[in-house]
Design a protein around this motif. Structure first.
Motif, short mmCIF file in Angstrom:
data_model
loop_
_atom_site.label_atom_id
_atom_site.label_comp_id
_atom_site.label_asym_id
_atom_site.label_seq_id
_atom_site.Cartn_x
_atom_site.Cartn_y
_atom_site.Cartn_z
N ASP A 2 0.85 -1.19 0.00
CA ASP A 2 0.00 0.00 0.00
C ASP A 2 0.89 1.25 0.00
O ASP A 2 1.30 1.72 1.05
CB ASP A 2 -0.91 -0.02 1.23
N ARG A 5 3.56 7.50 -0.88
CA ARG A 5 4.61 8.54 -1.02
C ARG A 5 5.52 8.22 -2.21
O ARG A 5 6.71 7.97 -2.06
CB ARG A 5 5.39 8.65 0.28
N PRO A 55 16.44 20.22 -2.35
CA PRO A 55 15.16 20.14 -3.07
C PRO A 55 14.82 21.37 -3.90
O PRO A 55 13.73 21.45 -4.47
CB PRO A 55 14.15 19.95 -1.93
N HIS A 62 -1.07 20.06 -0.57
CA HIS A 62 -1.65 19.19 0.45
C HIS A 62 -1.43 17.72 0.09
O HIS A 62 -0.89 16.96 0.89
CB HIS A 62 -3.16 19.47 0.58
N ARG A 83 0.03 12.38 0.39
CA ARG A 83 -1.16 11.85 1.09
C ARG A 83 -1.74 10.66 0.34
O ARG A 83 -1.34 10.37 -0.80
CB ARG A 83 -2.23 12.94 1.24
N LYS A 129 9.19 7.18 -0.85
CA LYS A 129 9.71 7.57 0.47
C LYS A 129 8.83 6.97 1.55
O LYS A 129 8.00 7.63 2.16
CB LYS A 129 9.81 9.10 0.55
N ASP A 130 9.00 5.71 1.74
CA ASP A 130 8.20 4.94 2.69
C ASP A 130 9.00 3.70 3.06
O ASP A 130 8.90 2.65 2.42
CB ASP A 130 6.87 4.57 2.04
N ARG A 131 9.83 3.87 4.11
CA ARG A 131 10.73 2.78 4.46
C ARG A 131 10.00 1.57 5.04
O ARG A 131 10.56 0.48 5.09
CB ARG A 131 11.78 3.29 5.44
N LEU A 132 8.79 1.76 5.48
CA LEU A 132 8.04 0.65 6.06
C LEU A 132 7.57 -0.29 4.95
O LEU A 132 7.80 -1.49 5.01
CB LEU A 132 6.83 1.18 6.84
N ASN A 133 6.93 0.28 3.96
CA ASN A 133 6.32 -0.54 2.92
C ASN A 133 7.22 -0.77 1.71
O ASN A 133 6.99 -1.70 0.94
CB ASN A 133 5.02 0.12 2.45
N ARG A 170 19.88 2.19 3.04
CA ARG A 170 19.60 3.32 3.94
C ARG A 170 18.80 4.40 3.22
O ARG A 170 18.28 5.31 3.85
CB ARG A 170 20.92 3.93 4.45
N ARG A 171 18.79 4.33 1.92
CA ARG A 171 18.12 5.38 1.15
C ARG A 171 16.71 4.96 0.76
O ARG A 171 16.38 3.78 0.80
CB ARG A 171 18.96 5.70 -0.08
N PRO A 172 15.90 5.92 0.37
CA PRO A 172 14.56 5.55 -0.08
C PRO A 172 14.64 4.68 -1.33
O PRO A 172 15.62 4.77 -2.11
CB PRO A 172 13.91 6.90 -0.41
#
Lengths: 188, 752
Positions: A2, A5, A55, A62, A83, A129-133, A170-172
């Protein structure tokens, strides 16, 4: 998986077209907000042009940020979703890539830049950018490759994509995409 | 399972239990606010006390240069008065005395990337701030940080803020001794301390190792300690001169001496006593007069001292006051690399300029401190990650942030400097000029701050660019000057203690609003922010670079031999300095040239319409309100446990929630309420039940009975329905506690 980002970066063909004054993108982004033509809810402009390989100039939103990105010393346009997004992963990837192409196309046609900026059509970069998923691992690459390739075809019909994973764990999660079969963004 | 739940599960065993519990509570409060079961003001203060701050435009309005537009966020409850849930905010992360490890840097970098915009901003109080963060990401971000020992607790709101300290403590050539372990002990002691939960405003402590340098800027802090060693009967005894009541803002105050040479064993209880007096007597309603400096000015420092010492006498003993003193040596940093000298090493291009300004020789022979000058205090996630690698290679753990918004590497062996420089340069972190006129400090200003009036960062960036281009041509006397910029009078950029300071304001010219900066000259950075500069007049923002040039030229031309900038400005005086800048007050008519009507770093015509109500003052929320809100969160956790089938936990949490609510009421009559269940119930019964203070007009004492019954029966429930009933009764008990507090407050004001 899921993922939300997701970001896509298109590279400016001639990096020297971005002079010291990344600041010239500040009024452009403000005008984009004033014009009310962008998708989603654009909020403000943040200037990080003083940070080396940072950046750059960001149009904060948003749902997503857009930026004249200077990371890795390679200027480009980034659309970065923040989001929750609807649809399958492939559809979300396609939405992000489509927005990046749209933003790059806008800059190519931006009157203030007088045609000085054009984007490469033979490569782009996808990040999550979501190290969990989506840790930057081979497993993530294997799980997402097909969707990334399909999403590129959805946005750039006729394009053929070759993917290569970048960076360490270590990186995205980041994929460098080599594209063939696309002549110019305006035609995409 | 949600992402937040997976993170929680993954990190649970890595977090210190107290931080983990705090984050669970905050997560419960978030959920309660989503359901609109907590008042927005109370939620705002609890959010602030977890470091989660509002940002510009979070009221849903923004002037886009043409008109004010509504920002059409999705529908949701507010996260504070006039503050929309989905509007991005800032999180302030406490870095006590600036000490940060490579592992922590990596996690900060990851959090900035995954939850923010990929930029870490170092503040003027050694914190790290991430901007454009969604409130929903707060608990996960806090858990990721807590897992490496970092907290956001009390980074904002009306509590004890980050404890700052001299960044070169322990390696300084002139310090009395290393203040690091003392700052660390005070940080741990005061974090969440019950005596520091009822302040009317924020409270900022600082530590310095010596009086004559800038160090921790003690004289501008609410509470400050300056290290001193005293010879007593032939023994070298450590102690601190303790100062109170300093502060910047619109009414800057220099701190006053509270105690001369307090022994090291006394600094924690003294802080606690100061906190108690401030909580008891400090202003609570008028936020503009609620800092401790106003209380001390009102009472006089002698009376304040008497009250503090009186309070100190009656403090219940706490072993934490001195426990850490047995372990002071363990705080001494170990160098990773053997000491060496630079002699003869090949020097890369640019190295000499960098070495001349960015290197400080430590008192330990063969070692230096290297300063990484960050532009406007900003560093990217990628740079931070690579800097962590560099730190590990050259200095191990020894990294600190500074109040000049830079990062330093300590214990660099001198022979490593060329290689270190090359590696820093490769990642864009080897800019020379640290601590000089090009190393400008600036608060966020109108970029992100709700209170910002003018663009402090925009001005600082412009001045940096102009001055950096000619820095090697500048006269030596000018190169060493410090410039600091605040976006408004609140002074977060610390303009009062700069040689040349600016703070944002506006003037109306021919009916158009023009961004201006007030010019403040001659502040003293040394001697711990020893004196404040004098305001000499406001100048249009776009003409400030000319003002800087004019001041510098005049200083070079008229400086007497060896004269400091402070002495020079004092000699010229306000009138002469006012005349000096008066040439720069004009701007072209709006119809001729719009540029003066647009601020630095922006392209929209200037307006003040985007200013909001700042949250740095916190919310005027009573301590009882906050504690009852906390009890509600615990009750919510009980409900979650019940939903998950964990009846034992649900029972325990429900009881804990009632005890917490009862304790908060007891505290209104008893400053040090008991902590154990038996004593809380006894005190509550005697003070609120037997006296009928808790009684509802119709239900009488009914809502208190579940507390007594649960206490007497212990965890002896038989069925799930018993727990369901207990949780329902817990909610009723907390509601009744709120009502009781309202009745008591009403009776009090009627009596007044």
């Amino acid at each position: 998986m899921d993922l939300h980002r997701i970001s896509a970066k298109l590279f400016i063909a001639d990096a020297s077209a971005i002079s010291r004054a990344a600041g010239e993108y500040i009024p452009i982004f403000h005008r984009w907000i004033q014009g009310g033509e962008l998708s989603g809810l654009p909020l403000d402009v943040a200037d990080y042009g003083h940070v080396i390989d940072g950046p750059g100039v960001m149009l904060i939103g948003h749902e997503a940020d857009r930026s004249l990105d200077l990371a890795d010393g390679r200027p480009g346009f980034v659309y970065a979703r923040k989001r929750e997004a609807a649809g399958s992963v492939r559809e979300r990837l396609a939405q992000v890539i489509g927005e990046a192409v749209e933003g790059a196309r806008r800059l190519e046609n931006e009157p203030a830049l007088e045609g000085a900026v054009s984007f490469r059509t033979d490569e782009l970069q996808i990040s999550v950018k979501d190290r969990l998923n989506a840790p930057n691992t081979q497993a993530t690459f294997d799980a997402l490759s097909q969707d990334i390739g399909a999403a590129i075809s959805d946005v750039l019909p006729g394009a053929a994509a070759t993917l290569a994973q970048l960076g360490d764990d270590r990186r995205p999660f980041t994929v460098q995409v080599t594209v063939s079969g696309v002549a110019q963004l305006a035609a995409a | 399972m949600s992402d937040a739940a997976i993170w929680k599960d993954r990190l649970q065993s890595e977090m210190p239990p107290d931080l983990a519990e705090e984050i669970d509570l905050f997560e419960a409060q978030l959920e309660l606010r989503r359901q609109e079961k907590i008042d927005e003001r109370i939620f705002a203060e609890t959010r602030l006390r977890r470091g989660m701050y509002g940002q510009r435009y979070d009221n849903g309005q923004r002037h886009d240069g043409v008109d004010s537009r509504d920002l059409d966020y999705p529908e949701a409850p507010t996260k504070g008065p006039d503050t929309l849930w989905h509007a991005p905010g800032m999180v302030r992360i406490k870095i006590p005395y600036g000490g940060v490890t490579p592992e922590q840097l990596e996690v900060l970098a990851e959090c900035a990337e995954d939850h923010s915009d990929g930029i870490l901003h170092i503040t003027t109080r050694q914190d790290v701030q991430l901007h454009y963060l969604h409130l929903d990401d707060g608990p996960t971000l806090m858990r990721r940080l807590a897992a490496v020992g970092i907290t956001t607790r009390e980074a904002c709101g009306n509590g004890v803020r980050n404890i700052t300290g001299c960044p070169i403590a322990g390696v300084c050539r002139t310090e009395a001794f290393d203040v690091t372990p003392y700052a660390d002990a005070l940080f741990r002691f005061l974090l969440g301390h019950p005596d520091c939960q009822d302040f009317g405003r924020k409270f900022k402590p600082a530590f310095s190792g010596c009086a004559h340098e800038a160090c921790g800027l003690v004289m501008m802090h609410d509470l400050g300690y300056i290290a001193r060693v005293k010879d007593i009967d032939g023994k070298q005894i450590r102690g601190f001169d303790v100062y109170v009541g300093g502060g910047l803002g619109t009414n800057p105050y220099q701190a006053e001496l509270l105690l001369e040479f307090a022994p090291e064993s006394e600094i924690l209880p003294l802080a606690q006593a100061v906190g108690r007096v401030f909580a008891r007597l400090g202003e609570k309603k008028n936020r503009n007069r609620a800092r401790i400096k106003f209380l001390i000015a009102k009472l006089g420092v002698e009376e304040f001292r008497r009250l503090v010492l009186e309070e100190r006498e009656i403090l219940p003993h706490d072993s934490r006051w001195t426990d850490y003193l047995d372990d002071l040596d363990s705080a001494t940093e170990q160098a990773k690399v053997e000491p060496s000298s630079l002699n003869g090493a090949a020097r890369p291009e640019g190295f000499d300029e960098w070495h001349a300004t960015n290197i400080y020789k430590q008192r330990q022979e063969g070692y230096v401190v290297a300063t990484i000058a960050l532009p406007l205090g900003d560093i990217t996630s990628e740079q931070t990650r690579l800097l962590a690698d560099i730190a590990r290679k050259y200095v191990g753990e020894s990294v600190r942030t500074t109040v000049e918004q830079n990062i330093i590497l300590r214990w660099v062996s001198e022979k490593d400097l060329p290689a270190l420089y090359s590696e820093l340069k490769a990642i864009g972190l080897a800019e020379p000029g640290a601590g000089t006129i090009v190393d400008i400090t600036a608060c966020p200003g109108t970029d992100t701050c709700k209170l910002g009036i003018a663009s402090s960062r925009g001005l600082a960036a412009e001045l940096t660019t102009r001055l950096a281009a000619k820095q090697y041509e500048l006269d030596e006397s000018v190169r060493g000057l410090k410039i600091k910029v605040s976006g408004c009078f609140n002074s977060c950029g610390q303009h009062h203690v700069a040689d040349i300071g600016f703070f944002g304001n506006t003037r109306t010219i021919d009916g158009f609003t023009v961004p201006h900066f007030q010019v403040v000259l001659g502040g003293r950075w040394q001697e711990n922010a020893g004196s404040y500069g004098m305001p000499v007049g406001a100048v249009p923002s776009k003409r400030i670079p000319e003002v800087v040039d004019a001041i510098a030229d005049r200083f070079i031309a008229e400086r007497e031999s060896g004269e400091s900038f402070q002495d020079f400005t004092a000699r010229l005086g306000k009138k002469e300095l006012g005349a000096l800048i008066s040439d720069f007050k004009g701007v072209p008519a709006h119809s001729e040239d719009m540029s003066a009507y647009v601020d630095w770093g922006d392209s929209r015509e200037f307006t003040r319409k985007d200013m909001g109500i700042g949250e740095c003052a916190g919310e005027v929320v009573t301590r009882v309100d906050l504690e009852l809100s906390r009890a509600e969160s615990i009750a919510f956790e009980a409900q979650v446990a019940l939903d998950e089938g964990d009846l034992g936990k649900a029972d325990a949490k429900a009881f804990e929630a009632m005890l917490s609510a009862a304790q908060s009421l007891v505290r209104t009559q008893m400053p040090d309420p008991p902590e154990d269940a038996e004593a809380i119930v006894t005190e509550f019964r005697e003070r609120f039940y037997d006296t009928k203070l808790f009684f509802d007009r119709f239900a009488k004492g009914k809502f208190a009975r579940p507390l007594f019954e649960r206490h007497e029966s212990g965890a002896s429930f038989r069925h799930e329905r018993d727990i369901v009933e207990l949780i329902e009764n817990t909610s009723l008990f907390i509601d009744a506690a709120y009502q009781c507090d309202i009745r008591m407050a009403g009776a009090q004001s009627a009596a007044v």
